[in-house]
Write a protein that holds these residues in place. Structure first.
Motif, PDB file in Angstrom:
ATOM      1  N   PRO A  10       0.975  -1.059   0.000  1.00  0.00           N
ATOM      2  CA  PRO A  10      -0.082   0.067   0.113  1.00  0.00           C
ATOM      3  C   PRO A  10       0.796   1.249  -0.046  1.00  0.00           C
ATOM      4  N   GLY A  11       0.302   2.129  -0.706  1.00  0.00           N
ATOM      5  CA  GLY A  11       1.249   3.463  -0.630  1.00  0.00           C
ATOM      6  C   GLY A  11       0.946   4.451   0.427  1.00  0.00           C
ATOM      7  N   PHE A  12       1.458   5.511   0.407  1.00  0.00           N
ATOM      8  CA  PHE A  12       0.970   6.879   1.076  1.00  0.00           C
ATOM      9  C   PHE A  12      -0.478   7.027   1.249  1.00  0.00           C
ATOM     10  N   PRO A  13      -1.233   7.266   2.347  1.00  0.00           N
ATOM     11  CA  PRO A  13      -0.587   7.431   3.696  1.00  0.00           C
ATOM     12  C   PRO A  13      -0.372   6.162   4.660  1.00  0.00           C
ATOM     13  N   THR A  14      -0.932   5.082   4.176  1.00  0.00           N
ATOM     14  CA  THR A  14      -0.917   3.753   4.676  1.00  0.00           C
ATOM     15  C   THR A  14       0.785   3.469   5.205  1.00  0.00           C
ATOM     16  N   THR A  15       1.397   3.536   4.137  1.00  0.00           N
ATOM     17  CA  THR A  15       2.946   3.372   4.403  1.00  0.00           C
ATOM     18  C   THR A  15       3.574   4.630   4.662  1.00  0.00           C
ATOM     19  N   ARG A  16       4.203   4.812   5.717  1.00  0.00           N
ATOM     20  CA  ARG A  16       5.177   5.873   5.914  1.00  0.00           C
ATOM     21  C   ARG A  16       6.605   5.585   6.470  1.00  0.00           C
ATOM     22  N   LEU A  17       7.403   5.536   5.405  1.00  0.00           N
ATOM     23  CA  LEU A  17       8.755   4.752   5.969  1.00  0.00           C
ATOM     24  C   LEU A  17       9.447   5.537   6.996  1.00  0.00           C
ATOM     25  N   ARG A  18       9.018   6.802   7.255  1.00  0.00           N
ATOM     26  CA  ARG A  18       9.833   7.558   8.292  1.00  0.00           C
ATOM     27  C   ARG A  18       9.292   7.024   9.772  1.00  0.00           C
ATOM     28  N   ARG A  19       8.402   6.257   9.794  1.00  0.00           N
ATOM     29  CA  ARG A  19       8.076   5.448  11.071  1.00  0.00           C
ATOM     30  C   ARG A  19       9.129   4.831  11.452  1.00  0.00           C
ATOM     31  N   LEU A  20       9.918   4.027  10.504  1.00  0.00           N
ATOM     32  CA  LEU A  20      11.170   3.289  10.857  1.00  0.00           C
ATOM     33  C   LEU A  20      12.493   4.144  11.223  1.00  0.00           C
ATOM     34  N   ARG A  21      12.191   5.462  10.893  1.00  0.00           N
ATOM     35  CA  ARG A  21      13.484   6.228  11.216  1.00  0.00           C
ATOM     36  C   ARG A  21      13.121   7.372  12.565  1.00  0.00           C
ATOM     37  N   TYR A  22      11.841   7.309  13.223  1.00  0.00           N
ATOM     38  CA  TYR A  22      11.496   8.548  13.975  1.00  0.00           C
ATOM     39  C   TYR A  22      12.231   8.130  15.211  1.00  0.00           C
ATOM     40  N   HIS A  23      12.265   6.750  15.766  1.00  0.00           N
ATOM     41  CA  HIS A  23      12.862   6.455  17.035  1.00  0.00           C
ATOM     42  C   HIS A  23      14.234   5.998  16.805  1.00  0.00           C
ATOM     43  N   PRO A  24      15.023   6.597  17.546  1.00  0.00           N
ATOM     44  CA  PRO A  24      16.447   6.118  17.340  1.00  0.00           C
ATOM     45  C   PRO A  24      16.450   4.620  17.650  1.00  0.00           C
ATOM     46  N   GLY A  25      15.815   4.106  18.659  1.00  0.00           N
ATOM     47  CA  GLY A  25      15.994   2.680  18.999  1.00  0.00           C
ATOM     48  C   GLY A  25      15.191   1.996  17.650  1.00  0.00           C
ATOM     49  N   VAL A  26      14.391   2.319  17.083  1.00  0.00           N
ATOM     50  CA  VAL A  26      13.800   1.529  16.034  1.00  0.00           C
ATOM     51  C   VAL A  26      14.999   1.531  14.830  1.00  0.00           C
ATOM     52  N   ARG A  27      15.428   2.915  14.530  1.00  0.00           N
ATOM     53  CA  ARG A  27      16.741   2.870  13.725  1.00  0.00           C
ATOM     54  C   ARG A  27      17.788   1.762  13.813  1.00  0.00           C
ATOM     55  N   ARG A  28      18.078   1.735  15.278  1.00  0.00           N
ATOM     56  CA  ARG A  28      19.008   0.890  15.720  1.00  0.00           C
ATOM     57  C   ARG A  28      18.615  -0.559  15.496  1.00  0.00           C
ATOM     58  N   LEU A  29      17.342  -0.926  15.872  1.00  0.00           N
ATOM     59  CA  LEU A  29      16.807  -2.290  15.716  1.00  0.00           C
ATOM     60  C   LEU A  29      16.914  -2.605  14.281  1.00  0.00           C
ATOM     61  N   VAL A  30      16.767  -2.114  13.276  1.00  0.00           N
ATOM     62  CA  VAL A  30      16.410  -2.298  11.920  1.00  0.00           C
ATOM     63  C   VAL A  30      17.816  -2.227  11.044  1.00  0.00           C
ATOM     64  N   ARG A  31      18.795  -1.939  11.791  1.00  0.00           N
ATOM     65  CA  ARG A  31      20.329  -1.534  11.332  1.00  0.00           C
ATOM     66  C   ARG A  31      20.934  -3.016  10.852  1.00  0.00           C
ATOM     67  N   GLU A  32      21.548  -3.137   9.871  1.00  0.00           N
ATOM     68  CA  GLU A  32      22.044  -4.512   9.154  1.00  0.00           C
ATOM     69  C   GLU A  32      23.538  -4.626   9.117  1.00  0.00           C
ATOM     70  N   THR A  33      23.791  -3.404   8.387  1.00  0.00           N
ATOM     71  CA  THR A  33      25.443  -3.282   8.289  1.00  0.00           C
ATOM     72  C   THR A  33      26.228  -2.873   9.101  1.00  0.00           C
ATOM     73  N   THR A  34      26.907  -3.666   9.810  1.00  0.00           N
ATOM     74  CA  THR A  34      27.677  -3.573  10.872  1.00  0.00           C
ATOM     75  C   THR A  34      29.408  -4.025  10.474  1.00  0.00           C
ATOM     76  N   PHE A  35      30.122  -3.550  11.313  1.00  0.00           N
ATOM     77  CA  PHE A  35      31.542  -4.334  11.157  1.00  0.00           C
ATOM     78  C   PHE A  35      32.187  -4.124  12.469  1.00  0.00           C
ATOM     79  N   SER A  36      33.161  -5.098  12.702  1.00  0.00           N
ATOM     80  CA  SER A  36      33.846  -4.940  14.002  1.00  0.00           C
ATOM     81  C   SER A  36      35.257  -4.698  13.629  1.00  0.00           C
ATOM     82  N   THR A  37      36.176  -4.360  14.692  1.00  0.00           N
ATOM     83  CA  THR A  37      37.506  -4.187  14.400  1.00  0.00           C
ATOM     84  C   THR A  37      38.309  -5.511  13.754  1.00  0.00           C
ATOM     85  N   ALA A  38      37.613  -6.664  14.298  1.00  0.00           N
ATOM     86  CA  ALA A  38      38.003  -8.103  13.795  1.00  0.00           C
ATOM     87  C   ALA A  38      38.176  -8.305  12.226  1.00  0.00           C
TER      88      ALA A  38
END
Ligand code: PBG
Length: 340
Positions: A10-38
């Motif tokens: 469904p398009g706007f307004p049902t879908t609002r991708l900013r909902r995935l960015r509004y809360h810093p915790g949600v941004r962190r939750l959906v983050r996939e690309t990480t790297f470590s010093t190793a």
């Protein structure tokens, strides 16, 4: 336009991708690309002498180190959990054949022994190439091909075998040929195997482009060619991308264990294609000197935030599919991740 098999959303307004960015915790939750010093490798430059710690003008925070200073440095980084170090050598003397590179008494074997004596657990990778060792600055012995002076590929292969062997005998954990000679991996594999080093992996600079982004490195390693350029051995940036895949395929067939794409940032498409075409092969990417120096210079002028730009660069390289990143920010990242 949507491809026919794309799920219908469904398009706007049902879908609002900013909902995935509004809360810093949600941004962190959906983050996939990480790297470590190793996953990070720190390049280091070693030169003969004592008490030498000479800053490389175009690479602030990086130095040409004499072996005793190298020991200091290794002592400091041993606890950071880095994936390893990549050693480049500047020999006491250069000649047409880069003799220092093949000697057990050369600068790199000495440096390897120093690292191993200081911190045996630090993984030591050595760059296997002749440009730092030849007086003409090219990546092998010269010959005349079709009436033109150029690196003699097949003659250089034997030399590369002896260089890699000297590194392995000194205790190098991984050898990394970077000269883009045809057959280099095979020549090195054979020489190592014949001498009892079949357990030493080869990290091949498989898809290495003739890039202007190596400029600061050539100051650091004193390895600029005295005449001409490297375009008859390093890849043309405008070559069909499939040529990089052929390079990787050939190196794997010759016995490469890990493959590298270099530089990283201007070649993210190549990293992605290599990753997709050869799943299961560890792909390294070299975040080269020019990529580092550009950000450093801009940061000094107050035009960029160094940490943010560095982390974004490394994230992009990981997202493109690199499992290992060689970067001059390796130490900084270790600190930044600890602070985070
Ligand atoms: C060749 C070599 C180069 C780099 C790594 N290995 C330079 C070149 O091909 O001229 C460049 C690395 C960098 O720019 O950080 N031995």
């Amino acid at each position: 336009m949507r491809p026919d098999d794309a799920p219908s959303v469904p398009g706007f307004p049902t879908t609002r991708l900013r909902r995935l960015r509004y809360h810093p915790g949600v941004r962190r939750l959906v983050r996939e690309t990480t790297f470590s010093t190793a996953n990070l490798i720190l390049p280091l430059f070693v030169r003969p002498g004592q008490g030498v710690r000479q800053e490389i003008a175009s690479m602030p925070g990086h130095f040409q180190l004499s072996p005793d200073e190298l020991a200091e440095e290794i002592g400091q980084i041993a606890g950071l959990g880095l994936g390893g170090v990549l050693l480049f050598g500047i020999p006491a003397a250069k000649d047409p054949f880069g003799s220092d590179a093949m000697s057990n008494l050369g600068i790199i074997p000495e440096a390897v022994r120093v690292v191993k004596a200081t911190a045996p657990d630090v993984l030591v990778i050595t760059d296997v190439c002749f440009c730092e060792y030849t007086d003409h600055g090219h990546c092998g012995a010269l010959g005349s091909t079709g009436g033109r002076v150029d690196v003699d590929n097949d003659r250089t292969l034997e030399m590369l075998g002896y260089q890699a062997l000297a590194h392995a005998q000194a205790g190098a954990d991984v050898v990394a040929p970077s000269g883009m000679m045809d057959g280099m991996v095979r020549a090195i594999r054979r020489r190592l195997d014949a001498a009892g080093f079949s357990h030493v992996p080869i990290l091949s600079y498989a898809a290495k482009y003739a890039s202007s982004f190596y400029g600061p490195f050539r100051e650091a390693a004193e390895s600029a060619p005295r005449f001409g350029d490297r375009r008859s051995y390093q890849m043309d940036p405008a070559a069909p991308p499939g040529q990089a895949l052929r390079e990787v395929e050939l190196d794997l067939a010759e016995g490469a264990d890990l493959v590298m794409v270099k530089p990283a940032l201007a070649y993210l498409d190549i990293i992605r294609q290599v990753r997709d075409r050869f799943p299961g092969v560890p792909v390294a990417a070299y975040n080269v000197s020019g990529e580092f120096s550009m950000v450093k210079a801009a940061a000094r002028l107050g035009w960029l935030d160094e940490k943010a730009a560095a982390m974004e660069s490394l994230t992009a390289i990981r997202r493109a599919g690199a499992s290992i990143i060689l970067t001059y920010w390796a130490k900084d990242v270790a600190r930044w991740l600890m602070d985070a």
